[in-house]
Design a protein around this motif. Structure first.
Motif, PDB file in Angstrom:
ATOM      1  N   GLY A 116      -6.456 -21.527   8.802  1.00 41.64           N
ATOM      2  CA  GLY A 116      -7.416 -21.131   9.827  1.00 41.64           C
ATOM      3  C   GLY A 116      -7.595 -22.194  10.889  1.00 41.64           C
ATOM      4  O   GLY A 116      -7.694 -21.888  12.086  1.00 41.64           O
ATOM      5  N   LEU A 117      -7.624 -23.455  10.481  1.00 41.98           N
ATOM      6  CA  LEU A 117      -7.786 -24.543  11.438  1.00 41.98           C
ATOM      7  C   LEU A 117      -6.566 -24.667  12.349  1.00 41.98           C
ATOM      8  O   LEU A 117      -6.702 -24.898  13.560  1.00 41.98           O
ATOM      9  CB  LEU A 117      -8.031 -25.858  10.698  1.00 41.98           C
ATOM     10  N   PHE A 118      -5.372 -24.509  11.791  1.00 45.26           N
ATOM     11  CA  PHE A 118      -4.165 -24.558  12.625  1.00 45.26           C
ATOM     12  C   PHE A 118      -4.111 -23.349  13.559  1.00 45.26           C
ATOM     13  O   PHE A 118      -3.636 -23.458  14.693  1.00 45.26           O
ATOM     14  CB  PHE A 118      -2.910 -24.627  11.751  1.00 45.26           C
ATOM     15  N   GLN A 119      -4.592 -22.199  13.084  1.00 48.32           N
ATOM     16  CA  GLN A 119      -4.604 -21.015  13.947  1.00 48.32           C
ATOM     17  C   GLN A 119      -5.596 -21.204  15.092  1.00 48.32           C
ATOM     18  O   GLN A 119      -5.345 -20.766  16.221  1.00 48.32           O
ATOM     19  CB  GLN A 119      -4.971 -19.774  13.133  1.00 48.32           C
ATOM     20  N   TRP A 120      -6.715 -21.855  14.804  1.00 49.92           N
ATOM     21  CA  TRP A 120      -7.657 -22.198  15.877  1.00 49.92           C
ATOM     22  C   TRP A 120      -7.022 -23.204  16.833  1.00 49.92           C
ATOM     23  O   TRP A 120      -7.133 -23.073  18.056  1.00 49.92           O
ATOM     24  CB  TRP A 120      -8.944 -22.772  15.275  1.00 49.92           C
ATOM     25  N   ALA A 121      -6.332 -24.205  16.272  1.00 46.00           N
ATOM     26  CA  ALA A 121      -5.734 -25.259  17.101  1.00 46.00           C
ATOM     27  C   ALA A 121      -4.702 -24.692  18.071  1.00 46.00           C
ATOM     28  O   ALA A 121      -4.579 -25.168  19.208  1.00 46.00           O
ATOM     29  CB  ALA A 121      -5.088 -26.322  16.212  1.00 46.00           C
ATOM     30  N   VAL A 122      -3.963 -23.657  17.628  1.00 45.91           N
ATOM     31  CA  VAL A 122      -2.914 -23.111  18.487  1.00 45.91           C
ATOM     32  C   VAL A 122      -3.494 -22.431  19.719  1.00 45.91           C
ATOM     33  O   VAL A 122      -2.774 -22.190  20.702  1.00 45.91           O
ATOM     34  CB  VAL A 122      -2.034 -22.132  17.677  1.00 45.91           C
ATOM     35  N   SER A 123      -4.798 -22.143  19.707  1.00 45.23           N
ATOM     36  CA  SER A 123      -5.430 -21.496  20.856  1.00 45.23           C
ATOM     37  C   SER A 123      -5.971 -22.500  21.873  1.00 45.23           C
ATOM     38  O   SER A 123      -6.427 -22.103  22.949  1.00 45.23           O
ATOM     39  CB  SER A 123      -6.596 -20.608  20.379  1.00 45.23           C
ATOM     40  N   ARG A 124      -5.928 -23.790  21.543  1.00 43.88           N
ATOM     41  CA  ARG A 124      -6.478 -24.812  22.435  1.00 43.88           C
ATOM     42  C   ARG A 124      -5.559 -25.026  23.642  1.00 43.88           C
ATOM     43  O   ARG A 124      -4.324 -25.034  23.504  1.00 43.88           O
ATOM     44  CB  ARG A 124      -6.657 -26.143  21.705  1.00 43.88           C
ATOM     45  N   PRO A 125      -6.129 -25.217  24.829  1.00 42.21           N
ATOM     46  CA  PRO A 125      -5.308 -25.394  26.041  1.00 42.21           C
ATOM     47  C   PRO A 125      -4.293 -26.520  25.934  1.00 42.21           C
ATOM     48  O   PRO A 125      -3.162 -26.390  26.418  1.00 42.21           O
ATOM     49  CB  PRO A 125      -6.355 -25.680  27.123  1.00 42.21           C
ATOM     50  N   VAL A 126      -4.678 -27.624  25.270  1.00 40.41           N
ATOM     51  CA  VAL A 126      -3.761 -28.762  25.183  1.00 40.41           C
ATOM     52  C   VAL A 126      -2.536 -28.402  24.342  1.00 40.41           C
ATOM     53  O   VAL A 126      -1.431 -28.915  24.587  1.00 40.41           O
ATOM     54  CB  VAL A 126      -4.483 -29.997  24.586  1.00 40.41           C
ATOM     55  N   VAL A 127      -2.694 -27.507  23.369  1.00 45.15           N
ATOM     56  CA  VAL A 127      -1.562 -27.066  22.555  1.00 45.15           C
ATOM     57  C   VAL A 127      -0.760 -26.006  23.295  1.00 45.15           C
ATOM     58  O   VAL A 127       0.472 -26.022  23.291  1.00 45.15           O
ATOM     59  CB  VAL A 127      -2.055 -26.536  21.196  1.00 45.15           C
ATOM     60  N   LEU A 128      -1.454 -25.090  23.955  1.00 44.23           N
ATOM     61  CA  LEU A 128      -0.778 -24.032  24.687  1.00 44.23           C
ATOM     62  C   LEU A 128       0.068 -24.583  25.836  1.00 44.23           C
ATOM     63  O   LEU A 128       1.032 -23.942  26.257  1.00 44.23           O
ATOM     64  CB  LEU A 128      -1.801 -23.033  25.233  1.00 44.23           C
ATOM     65  N   SER A 129      -0.314 -25.751  26.327  1.00 41.54           N
ATOM     66  CA  SER A 129       0.439 -26.341  27.443  1.00 41.54           C
ATOM     67  C   SER A 129       1.760 -26.945  26.999  1.00 41.54           C
ATOM     68  O   SER A 129       2.599 -27.298  27.824  1.00 41.54           O
ATOM     69  CB  SER A 129      -0.409 -27.412  28.143  1.00 41.54           C
ATOM     70  N   SER A 130       1.943 -27.073  25.685  1.00 43.06           N
ATOM     71  CA  SER A 130       3.182 -27.650  25.161  1.00 43.06           C
ATOM     72  C   SER A 130       3.839 -26.648  24.226  1.00 43.06           C
ATOM     73  O   SER A 130       3.349 -26.411  23.112  1.00 43.06           O
ATOM     74  CB  SER A 130       2.889 -28.945  24.392  1.00 43.06           C
ATOM     75  N   PRO A 131       4.944 -26.023  24.631  1.00 45.41           N
ATOM     76  CA  PRO A 131       5.601 -25.040  23.757  1.00 45.41           C
ATOM     77  C   PRO A 131       5.957 -25.587  22.384  1.00 45.41           C
ATOM     78  O   PRO A 131       5.820 -24.885  21.378  1.00 45.41           O
ATOM     79  CB  PRO A 131       6.852 -24.649  24.553  1.00 45.41           C
ATOM     80  N   ASP A 132       6.387 -26.854  22.324  1.00 49.50           N
ATOM     81  CA  ASP A 132       6.743 -27.427  21.025  1.00 49.50           C
ATOM     82  C   ASP A 132       5.527 -27.517  20.111  1.00 49.50           C
ATOM     83  O   ASP A 132       5.589 -27.154  18.931  1.00 49.50           O
ATOM     84  CB  ASP A 132       7.351 -28.823  21.213  1.00 49.50           C
ATOM     85  N   ALA A 133       4.412 -27.999  20.651  1.00 48.79           N
ATOM     86  CA  ALA A 133       3.192 -28.097  19.844  1.00 48.79           C
ATOM     87  C   ALA A 133       2.692 -26.718  19.445  1.00 48.79           C
ATOM     88  O   ALA A 133       2.218 -26.518  18.323  1.00 48.79           O
ATOM     89  CB  ALA A 133       2.118 -28.857  20.631  1.00 48.79           C
ATOM     90  N   MET A 134       2.806 -25.762  20.357  1.00 52.18           N
ATOM     91  CA  MET A 134       2.365 -24.396  20.076  1.00 52.18           C
ATOM     92  C   MET A 134       3.136 -23.811  18.899  1.00 52.18           C
ATOM     93  O   MET A 134       2.548 -23.264  17.949  1.00 52.18           O
ATOM     94  CB  MET A 134       2.570 -23.521  21.316  1.00 52.18           C
ATOM     95  N   HIS A 135       4.455 -23.919  18.940  1.00 52.70           N
ATOM     96  CA  HIS A 135       5.274 -23.340  17.873  1.00 52.70           C
ATOM     97  C   HIS A 135       5.072 -24.082  16.554  1.00 52.70           C
ATOM     98  O   HIS A 135       5.084 -23.466  15.480  1.00 52.70           O
ATOM     99  CB  HIS A 135       6.736 -23.338  18.273  1.00 52.70           C
ATOM    100  N   LEU A 136       4.884 -25.401  16.616  1.00 53.93           N
ATOM    101  CA  LEU A 136       4.647 -26.162  15.392  1.00 53.93           C
ATOM    102  C   LEU A 136       3.352 -25.717  14.719  1.00 53.93           C
ATOM    103  O   LEU A 136       3.335 -25.425  13.514  1.00 53.93           O
ATOM    104  CB  LEU A 136       4.595 -27.660  15.705  1.00 53.93           C
ATOM    105  N   ALA A 137       2.268 -25.648  15.488  1.00 49.77           N
ATOM    106  CA  ALA A 137       0.984 -25.229  14.922  1.00 49.77           C
ATOM    107  C   ALA A 137       1.055 -23.802  14.398  1.00 49.77           C
ATOM    108  O   ALA A 137       0.505 -23.486  13.341  1.00 49.77           O
ATOM    109  CB  ALA A 137      -0.116 -25.359  15.974  1.00 49.77           C
ATOM    110  N   HIS A 138       1.750 -22.939  15.131  1.00 51.88           N
ATOM    111  CA  HIS A 138       1.883 -21.536  14.729  1.00 51.88           C
ATOM    112  C   HIS A 138       2.641 -21.413  13.414  1.00 51.88           C
ATOM    113  O   HIS A 138       2.232 -20.666  12.503  1.00 51.88           O
ATOM    114  CB  HIS A 138       2.615 -20.781  15.845  1.00 51.88           C
TER     115      HIS A 138
END
Length: 221
Positions: A116-138
């Motif tokens: 749940g925390l990682f799913q919340w994190a993937v919605s944060r702008p700082v994560v969404l701005s980085s495709p690599d971070a987005m896919h990792l968290a997802h």
């Protein structure tokens, strides 16, 4: 004067209500997040990267809400685990299965919290701005809330079901359903090396909800 409590009158929260709250919170997250996304479903990590990026960019709020409800559902699962194990042991089930159930319940709740925390994190702008971070968290969120949760929940199901079957406490179908859920949950870990096995995760989760409610009713006294 004998103050020892009879096994038929167990202290603790009402197990059936706790189980229903656990299931209701998780399902509420699915329904509300899907509605917020206009009917679009949360993408699997095995889908094309552009599909994942398009969904998360457009529906970050829905992902955050789903993460919140997933996190919230973990706590009644912990309460259910502790209460169910206590009630079984109080009726004389001093067998390894109760400890297996305790470990499985704690692990499945812990993996649910982290997912749940990682799913919340993937919605944060700082994560969404980085495709690599987005896919990792997802993908980490999926791994924790998918195969890791399913296998751990399988331990909970097996650990409670075996003593119930041996002690002939309650309907036998509840115990056998728990063993089936446990087997499917363990097999779902194959998803990590063969993505085609991902269908075993919902086959653990949703029949597992039925089993948990039935087990709660079985151990309600």
């Amino acid at each position: 004067m004998n103050t020892q409590q009879s096994p038929s009158r167990q202290v603790g929260p009402p197990l059936l209500i706790v189980g229903i709250v656990f299931v209701a919170l998780f399902l509420a997250g699915l329904v509300i997040s899907t509605a917020m996304a206009g009917g679009a479903t949360y993408p699997s990590p095995f889908e094309a990267p552009e599909v994942v990026e398009r969904y998360l960019t457009a529906h970050g709020g829905a992902a955050a809400v789903a993460g919140f409800f997933q996190l919230a559902s973990a706590f009644p699962l912990l309460v259910f685990t502790a209460t169910a194990v206590h009630r079984l042991r109080a009726t004389g089930a001093s067998v390894p299965g109760t400890y297996i159930a305790l470990v499985g319940g704690v692990l499945s709740a812990g993996f649910t919290i982290l997912s749940g925390l990682f799913q919340w994190a993937v919605s944060r702008p700082v994560v969404l701005s980085s495709p690599d971070a987005m896919h990792l968290a997802h993908q980490v969120s999926f791994g924790l809330g998918g195969p890791a949760y399913a296998a751990s929940f399988g331990l909970l199901a097996a650990g409670l079901s075996v003593p119930v079957l041996i002690m002939r406490r309650g309907p036998r179908w509840v115990g056998w359903l728990g063993l089936a859920v446990a087997a499917v949950g363990m097999l779902s870990t194959l998803t990590l090396i063969v993505p085609a096995f991902a269908y075993l995760i919902p086959l653990t989760r949703f029949p597992g909800f039925i089993w948990l409610i039935a087990m709660a009713a079985t151990l309600r006294r």
